[in-house]
Motif scaffolding. Sequence first.
Motif, PDB file in Angstrom:
ATOM      1  N   LEU A 128       0.833  -1.204   0.000  1.00 23.49           N
ATOM      2  CA  LEU A 128       0.000   0.000   0.000  1.00 23.49           C
ATOM      3  C   LEU A 128       0.871   1.260   0.000  1.00 23.49           C
ATOM      4  CD1 LEU A 128      -2.827   1.198   0.077  1.00 23.49           C
ATOM      5  CD2 LEU A 128      -2.759   1.043   2.580  1.00 23.49           C
ATOM      6  N   GLU A 129       1.984   1.232   0.727  1.00 24.87           N
ATOM      7  CA  GLU A 129       2.898   2.374   0.716  1.00 24.87           C
ATOM      8  C   GLU A 129       3.436   2.635  -0.691  1.00 24.87           C
ATOM      9  OE1 GLU A 129       6.046   1.968   3.562  1.00 24.87           O
ATOM     10  OE2 GLU A 129       4.666   1.351   5.161  1.00 24.87           O
ATOM     11  N   GLY A 130       3.776   1.568  -1.396  1.00 24.86           N
ATOM     12  CA  GLY A 130       4.244   1.722  -2.769  1.00 24.86           C
ATOM     13  C   GLY A 130       3.183   2.303  -3.686  1.00 24.86           C
ATOM     14  N   ASP A 131       1.936   1.843  -3.496  1.00 24.49           N
ATOM     15  CA  ASP A 131       0.828   2.382  -4.294  1.00 24.49           C
ATOM     16  C   ASP A 131       0.686   3.890  -4.083  1.00 24.49           C
ATOM     17  OD1 ASP A 131       0.473  -0.264  -4.857  1.00 24.49           O
ATOM     18  OD2 ASP A 131      -1.501  -0.447  -3.931  1.00 24.49           O
ATOM     19  N   ARG A 132       0.719   4.295  -2.825  1.00 23.66           N
ATOM     20  CA  ARG A 132       0.529   5.714  -2.509  1.00 23.66           C
ATOM     21  C   ARG A 132       1.687   6.561  -3.028  1.00 23.66           C
ATOM     22  NH1 ARG A 132      -1.650   4.668   3.709  1.00 23.66           N
ATOM     23  NH2 ARG A 132      -3.847   4.334   3.144  1.00 23.66           N
ATOM     24  N   ALA A 133       2.893   5.992  -3.000  1.00 24.56           N
ATOM     25  CA  ALA A 133       4.050   6.726  -3.523  1.00 24.56           C
ATOM     26  C   ALA A 133       3.885   6.994  -5.009  1.00 24.56           C
ATOM     27  CB  ALA A 133       5.324   5.928  -3.262  1.00 24.56           C
ATOM     28  N   LEU A 134       3.339   6.031  -5.742  1.00 26.10           N
ATOM     29  CA  LEU A 134       3.127   6.217  -7.178  1.00 26.10           C
ATOM     30  C   LEU A 134       2.007   7.215  -7.447  1.00 26.10           C
ATOM     31  CD1 LEU A 134       3.708   5.537 -10.095  1.00 26.10           C
ATOM     32  CD2 LEU A 134       2.276   3.493  -9.860  1.00 26.10           C
TER      33      LEU A 134
END
Length: 429
Positions: A128-134
């Motif tokens: 989820l952190e990776g999704d939000r970073a994108l």
Amino acid sequence: MRVLVVGASGLIGSAVCAKLSERGMTIVRVVRPGSTLASGGGGEVVEIDLARAVEPADWLPHLSGVATVVNCAGTLQDGPGESTSGVHARGPSALFKACEQAGVRRVIHFSAMGVEKEQPSSFSQTKLEGDRALMARDLDWVILRPSVVLGPGAFGASALFRGLAALPVLPLMPKTGPLQVVRLEDVVRTVEIFVSPDAPERLVLEIAGPEVLSFEDVVGTYRRWLGFRAARVIRIPILLADLIYRFSDLAGAMGWRPPTRSTAQKEIARGAVGDIQPWLETTQIQPLALSEALARTPVSVQERWFAKLYLLKPVIFIILSLFWIGTGIVSLTSGYGIGVDLMQRAGADILAGPSVVAGALADILVGLAIAVRRTSRIGLYGAICLSLFYALAGTVLLPELWSEPLGPLMKIWPILALHLVALAILKER
């Protein structure tokens, strides 16, 4: 078109590379250090440890001329050389920032189904952190959240379901949620659609098959495909299941990647079921049911071999490791006197005791090396060399051992054969 694919040696990444190459695209394959050969397929190969490439400067040299980035990288659980935060969040965040700086507009990023609803483990939290970073970047991004992906390659869940399908009984873990498994072909077809610069953008799509199945249903479908009769289901008690998950975590700490680690325990409880209607409407893909998809794929003898060997692999490595460690311990304790006697019969005299101790320590070191994934290959070769040395020394110094009823030298040959089998099945990819 030049496409950079991160995680190019994995189940999804390798299939994406093959399909895009087939379409005439130039692929830059980003793989973990040491896995170059696994990526195969020609083209440019770049070795990058995603968990350590946490600055845009680590990525910028590889983005020259790239039109699209596809991030397929993922890892189940933290362990030696494995960092969920590095692989799912920090590394990708640096990649996305580098894409923004280099003018690479289109980024296709693989997440996991349901991470926005529940995060029971570091796997889903960091996804989820990776999704939000994108999402925070000024890019033409597409986030794909597949359910459990099943394909012809023997990776992860695909391998586990095959292995369980080959058992005469099905050990069913408690608290397994429903699954909406999806074919690898449908996932790759989705990437093929969105890799185009004029494809829709800024989308988050859940990707799954058309039916909701239980864990038992999925294994049963694979059993029928492999030609095996229905298996009796044995439900594993919670305490035993917890012990299996903890033992798998111990194996993970030694560098192995069993699919039954504690992260799987947490993630499988919530299942993998989602809303696939937006995906269907956007791509016009018509996913097949698992049984129909498997029915279109002929079963080879290699499939049956793999299915039957899959769960034997950990048994083989555990037995070999304990065998060598155990023989060393016995030689230093209850069997010390017998060993000294044998060495004296061979003419070792005052060196009899030190020879027994040296052999015992060598056995223990070999067993420990086999147990640790990073040194397992060295340990297996060491075991083979030790076995051949024992056979040669015994033949020269105590040839009567060949005719003893228990056959201490005769038994070396099946042991050697088992080590060769272990070497043949050591690599997972």
